[in-house]
Design an enzyme around this catalytic site. Structure first.
Site, PDB file in Angstrom:
ATOM      1  N   HIS A   1     -14.676   4.060  -6.298  1.00  0.00           N
ATOM      2  CA  HIS A   1     -16.116   3.901  -6.132  1.00  0.00           C
ATOM      3  C   HIS A   1     -16.860   4.885  -7.035  1.00  0.00           C
ATOM      4  CE1 HIS A   1     -14.222   2.832  -2.192  1.00  0.00           C
ATOM      5  NE2 HIS A   1     -14.914   1.733  -2.413  1.00  0.00           N
TER       6      HIS A   1
ATOM      7  N   ARG B   1      -9.940   7.628   8.067  1.00  0.00           N
ATOM      8  CA  ARG B   1      -9.770   8.026   6.661  1.00  0.00           C
ATOM      9  C   ARG B   1     -11.010   7.701   5.835  1.00  0.00           C
ATOM     10  NH1 ARG B   1      -4.573   6.475   7.898  1.00  0.00           N
ATOM     11  NH2 ARG B   1      -4.785   4.373   7.057  1.00  0.00           N
TER      12      ARG B   1
ATOM     13  N   ASP C   1       0.832  -1.207   0.000  1.00  0.00           N
ATOM     14  CA  ASP C   1       0.000   0.000   0.000  1.00  0.00           C
ATOM     15  C   ASP C   1       0.867   1.257   0.000  1.00  0.00           C
ATOM     16  OD1 ASP C   1      -2.417  -1.312  -0.008  1.00  0.00           O
ATOM     17  OD2 ASP C   1      -2.644  -1.277   2.172  1.00  0.00           O
ATOM     18  N   MET C   2       0.361   2.303  -0.643  1.00  0.00           N
ATOM     19  CA  MET C   2       1.051   3.594  -0.586  1.00  0.00           C
ATOM     20  C   MET C   2       0.519   4.381   0.601  1.00  0.00           C
ATOM     21  SD  MET C   2       3.462   5.336  -1.807  1.00  0.00           S
ATOM     22  CE  MET C   2       3.808   4.493  -3.358  1.00  0.00           C
TER      23      MET C   2
ATOM     24  N   ARG D   1      -1.997  -0.975  -8.330  1.00  0.00           N
ATOM     25  CA  ARG D   1      -3.323  -0.497  -7.952  1.00  0.00           C
ATOM     26  C   ARG D   1      -3.290   1.029  -8.074  1.00  0.00           C
ATOM     27  NH1 ARG D   1      -4.123  -1.318  -2.084  1.00  0.00           N
ATOM     28  NH2 ARG D   1      -4.433  -3.509  -2.602  1.00  0.00           N
TER      29      ARG D   1
ATOM     30  N   LYS E   1      -7.153   7.382  -6.222  1.00  0.00           N
ATOM     31  CA  LYS E   1      -7.120   8.850  -6.215  1.00  0.00           C
ATOM     32  C   LYS E   1      -6.199   9.362  -5.106  1.00  0.00           C
ATOM     33  CE  LYS E   1     -11.580   9.827  -8.345  1.00  0.00           C
ATOM     34  NZ  LYS E   1     -12.867  10.567  -8.249  1.00  0.00           N
TER      35      LYS E   1
END
Length: 305
Positions: free
Chosen positions: A225, A286, A132-133, A182, A185
């Site tokens: 989404h 978040r 993950d970033m 992945r 945004k």
């Protein structure tokens, strides 16, 4: 008002005292909607049910603010146990993880040692691992570590965030690594010095990086989404005759489940990001910051208590 709420939740997501209190008192007031339990034993049942409905999964054992090497090593042990459950139970699931939970803020040596342990076991069980970033301050180190690991392992990918100015350059540089990415945004509060402040600009860059990575011929997970981005991707792959095996859509557990099933029925690969564990607080905050509808859901739950 909406912007104020978002800023408040983002601030709270990085509060270490609140994180400790949340660990102590458990996922109350609506967090259970977005977090699949405290343990892998509970989470695996959630994964199995999603699989039955044609949904693939990526499991995330939640953890942030790790500054002790022993705790980072134990996190790695837990992730290895998660991989073993995925393999032994034959779940249709990958693994997602954060480098800060494995020692990124301690030293490069610690995080690489833990990542190699995890990826070796994941390879044995045929489990793909996505790094993950996190926030901008850790972006460069995350990408460099991914590059180093990608030279040794094929079962590793990472995440790029559309709201950062640097992301187009990162897409171009990662082309030679044939990276499985992945694309998102972005969910962290960043300065306008490093990130687009307007939604219009973020959306514009999101479309650019989806197109660039797909046309480069590499696997692309479009994590959104947003119906606009979903339709954009559908049209893009149709026009360029890109196989459905080269991309998938990803969404978060608890958000738009009906849309997830709709995409499966349309014949698209759909993967659900399923977090679990006691260290749920930062992730939960978040999610509240991202969408006002999530806040309304939680407030409604609190009123019922």
């Amino acid at each position: 008002m909406e912007q104020l709420l978002r800023k408040s939740f983002m601030f709270l997501s990085q509060n270490k005292l609140m994180t400790k209190l949340a660990k102590k008192y458990g996922p109350r007031f609506g967090a259970a909607r977005f977090v699949a339990g405290d343990t892998i034993q509970v989470a695996k049942e959630v994964v199995a049910n999603l699989n039955k409905n044609g949904l693939d999964v990526t499991l995330d054992y939640l953890g942030e603010f790790i500054e002790d090497e022993l705790e980072a090593n134990e996190r790695a042990n837990n992730l290895i146990r998660t991989i073993e459950v995925i393999g032994n139970e034959r779940l249709q699931s990958q693994l997602s993880l954060k480098l800060t939970s494995l020692g990124l803020d301690i030293s490069k040596e610690v995080v690489l040692k833990n990542m190699r342990r995890i990826l070796t076991v994941a390879k044995q069980h045929h489990v793909f691992v996505t790094i993950d970033m996190e926030d901008y301050s850790r972006c460069e180190r995350t990408i460099e570590i991914f590059k180093e690991l990608k030279k040794e392992y094929h079962n590793v990918g990472t995440v790029l965030q559309a709201y950062l100015y640097r992301t187009l350059k990162d897409i171009k540089q990662l082309n030679e690594y044939q990276a499985n990415l992945r694309l998102v945004k972005g969910a962290y509060k960043e300065s306008s010095k490093v990130a687009f402040p307007s939604k219009k600009d973020v959306d514009g860059q999101f479309k650019k990086i989806i197109k660039m990575h797909l046309l480069n011929g590499h696997f692309t997970a479009v994590a959104t989404h947003d119906d606009v981005m979903i339709e954009y991707t559908k049209k893009l792959v149709e026009v360029h005759r890109i196989s459905k095996e080269q991309f998938e859509f990803q969404m978060l557990y608890g958000i738009r489940p009906e849309k997830q099933l709709e995409l499966v029925k349309e014949g698209y690969h759909m993967r659900v990001y399923v977090p679990y564990g006691t260290d749920w607080y930062g992730y939960f905050m978040r999610r509240l910051a991202e969408r006002p509808a999530n806040v309304a859901f939680v407030l409604k739950g609190m009123m019922k208590r």
